[in-house]
Design a protein around this motif. Structure first.
Motif, mmCIF file in Angstrom:
data_model
loop_
_atom_site.group_PDB
_atom_site.id
_atom_site.type_symbol
_atom_site.label_atom_id
_atom_site.label_comp_id
_atom_site.label_asym_id
_atom_site.label_seq_id
_atom_site.Cartn_x
_atom_site.Cartn_y
_atom_site.Cartn_z
ATOM 1 N N ASP A 1 17.223 -16.371 -1.030
ATOM 2 C CA ASP A 1 16.148 -17.369 -1.054
ATOM 3 C C ASP A 1 15.990 -17.996 0.325
ATOM 4 O O ASP A 1 16.525 -19.063 0.611
ATOM 5 N N VAL A 2 15.262 -17.324 1.163
ATOM 6 C CA VAL A 2 14.977 -17.840 2.511
ATOM 7 C C VAL A 2 13.464 -17.905 2.687
ATOM 8 O O VAL A 2 12.718 -17.191 2.004
ATOM 9 N N PRO A 3 12.962 -18.737 3.580
ATOM 10 C CA PRO A 3 11.511 -18.795 3.799
ATOM 11 C C PRO A 3 11.001 -17.540 4.501
ATOM 12 O O PRO A 3 11.767 -16.793 5.115
ATOM 13 N N ASN A 4 9.702 -17.340 4.392
ATOM 14 C CA ASN A 4 9.040 -16.229 5.092
ATOM 15 C C ASN A 4 9.640 -14.867 4.738
ATOM 16 O O ASN A 4 10.069 -14.111 5.617
ATOM 17 N N GLN A 5 9.692 -14.573 3.451
ATOM 18 C CA GLN A 5 10.145 -13.249 3.011
ATOM 19 C C GLN A 5 8.958 -12.490 2.422
ATOM 20 O O GLN A 5 8.064 -13.080 1.827
ATOM 21 N N TRP A 6 8.961 -11.181 2.621
ATOM 22 C CA TRP A 6 7.862 -10.341 2.158
ATOM 23 C C TRP A 6 8.442 -9.029 1.661
ATOM 24 O O TRP A 6 9.282 -8.416 2.329
ATOM 25 N N TYR A 7 8.020 -8.597 0.475
ATOM 26 C CA TYR A 7 8.522 -7.363 -0.123
ATOM 27 C C TYR A 7 7.483 -6.253 0.023
ATOM 28 O O TYR A 7 6.305 -6.455 -0.279
ATOM 29 N N ILE A 8 7.916 -5.103 0.486
ATOM 30 C CA ILE A 8 7.019 -3.978 0.716
ATOM 31 C C ILE A 8 7.161 -2.969 -0.421
ATOM 32 O O ILE A 8 8.247 -2.411 -0.633
ATOM 33 N N PRO A 9 6.087 -2.702 -1.159
ATOM 34 C CA PRO A 9 6.135 -1.661 -2.199
ATOM 35 C C PRO A 9 6.314 -0.282 -1.559
ATOM 36 O O PRO A 9 6.018 -0.091 -0.373
ATOM 37 N N HIS A 10 6.779 0.667 -2.343
ATOM 38 C CA HIS A 10 6.987 2.013 -1.802
ATOM 39 C C HIS A 10 6.703 3.058 -2.875
ATOM 40 O O HIS A 10 6.737 2.782 -4.070
ATOM 41 N N HIS A 11 6.415 4.262 -2.400
ATOM 42 C CA HIS A 11 6.178 5.397 -3.298
ATOM 43 C C HIS A 11 6.560 6.668 -2.550
ATOM 44 O O HIS A 11 6.733 6.663 -1.326
ATOM 45 N N GLY A 12 6.690 7.757 -3.268
ATOM 46 C CA GLY A 12 7.126 9.006 -2.659
ATOM 47 C C GLY A 12 6.004 10.023 -2.547
ATOM 48 O O GLY A 12 5.123 10.084 -3.407
ATOM 49 N N VAL A 13 6.032 10.799 -1.470
ATOM 50 C CA VAL A 13 5.053 11.875 -1.280
ATOM 51 C C VAL A 13 5.804 13.152 -0.912
ATOM 52 O O VAL A 13 6.865 13.110 -0.281
ATOM 53 N N TYR A 14 5.239 14.269 -1.293
ATOM 54 C CA TYR A 14 5.811 15.580 -0.977
ATOM 55 C C TYR A 14 4.964 16.274 0.079
ATOM 56 O O TYR A 14 3.728 16.202 0.039
ATOM 57 N N HIS A 15 5.626 16.944 0.992
ATOM 58 C CA HIS A 15 4.929 17.790 1.953
ATOM 59 C C HIS A 15 4.690 19.143 1.287
ATOM 60 O O HIS A 15 5.582 19.667 0.606
ATOM 61 N N PRO A 16 3.488 19.716 1.463
ATOM 62 C CA PRO A 16 3.195 21.004 0.808
ATOM 63 C C PRO A 16 4.208 22.105 1.131
ATOM 64 O O PRO A 16 4.475 22.968 0.291
#
Length: 206
Positions: free
Chosen positions: A113-128
């Protein structure tokens, strides 16, 4: 043809093979600010990595807490894992690797619990051409309450060599070589004070 004029001719012809330097003079004020921020803030660590600050436009921003939005995304990801066991295995292997390499680290309980925190969503991709290996993409353009982390970051100047120049230089000598930096964007470390802007959710041990 004299030696001097021949050298001048070769130099003149060679201009077509070199990248123009005029773009350095036409940089925007934001581009110059970006370079100044990195020049003053980047340094070489004892472990061999380079560490840098995030290039914020106007200092460290105060962002809304988007943890619940990121949690919704990661729970949606879990549903995909339940349907695609192989996808889950590849994803877990990727995450395990970046944690073992030190590209990411678990947040200590004392720093949750600190100020100025931001969570980045993520997902996976495959190379052909690499169907057995997933690449996890961290979505810095994901918005919450109308803002995203990218809105507050300077983009920086375009320093990519033109394709024409690259192809022409392959004809300058009898031998040419190329190389690739493995996981290039993970080779930089972010300074401690800015790491909380790059949080993400994941399950311990997958």
């Amino acid at each position: 043809v004299t030696a001097g004029s021949a050298a001048d001719l070769i130099q003149l012809m060679g201009q077509d093979f070199k990248e123009p330097e005029s773009h350095l003079k036409s940089m925007s004020q934001e581009d110059k600010k970006f370079l100044k921020t990195l020049e003053e803030g980047i340094h070489h660590r004892e472990d061999g990595f380079y560490e840098m600050p995030l290039p914020f436009r106007n200092g460290e921003p105060s962002l809304p807490n988007n943890r619940q939005a990121a949690l919704h995304r990661v729970l949606s990801l879990k549903k995909q894992f339940d349907k695609k066991p192989q996808y889950f295995q590849h994803y877990t292997a990727f995450m395990k690797e970046i944690l073992e390499r030190g590209d990411a680290e678990k947040i200590p309980d004392s720093e949750m619990d600190v100020p100025n925190q931001w969570y980045i969503p993520h997902h996976g991709v495959y190379h052909p051409k690499k169907p057995g290996k997933v690449r996890v993409v961290f979505d810095c353009s994901a918005r919450h309450q109308g803002v995203c982390i990218n809105d507050h970051l300077l983009q920086g100047p375009d320093l990519i060599n033109s394709l024409v120049g690259v192809l022409c230089r392959f004809r300058e000598g009898p031998i040419a070589f190329t190389c690739d930096i493995e996981k290039m964007f993970h080779q930089f470390r972010v300074e401690k004070g800015h790491q909380d802007y790059l949080r993400f959710l994941w399950w311990e041990d997958g």
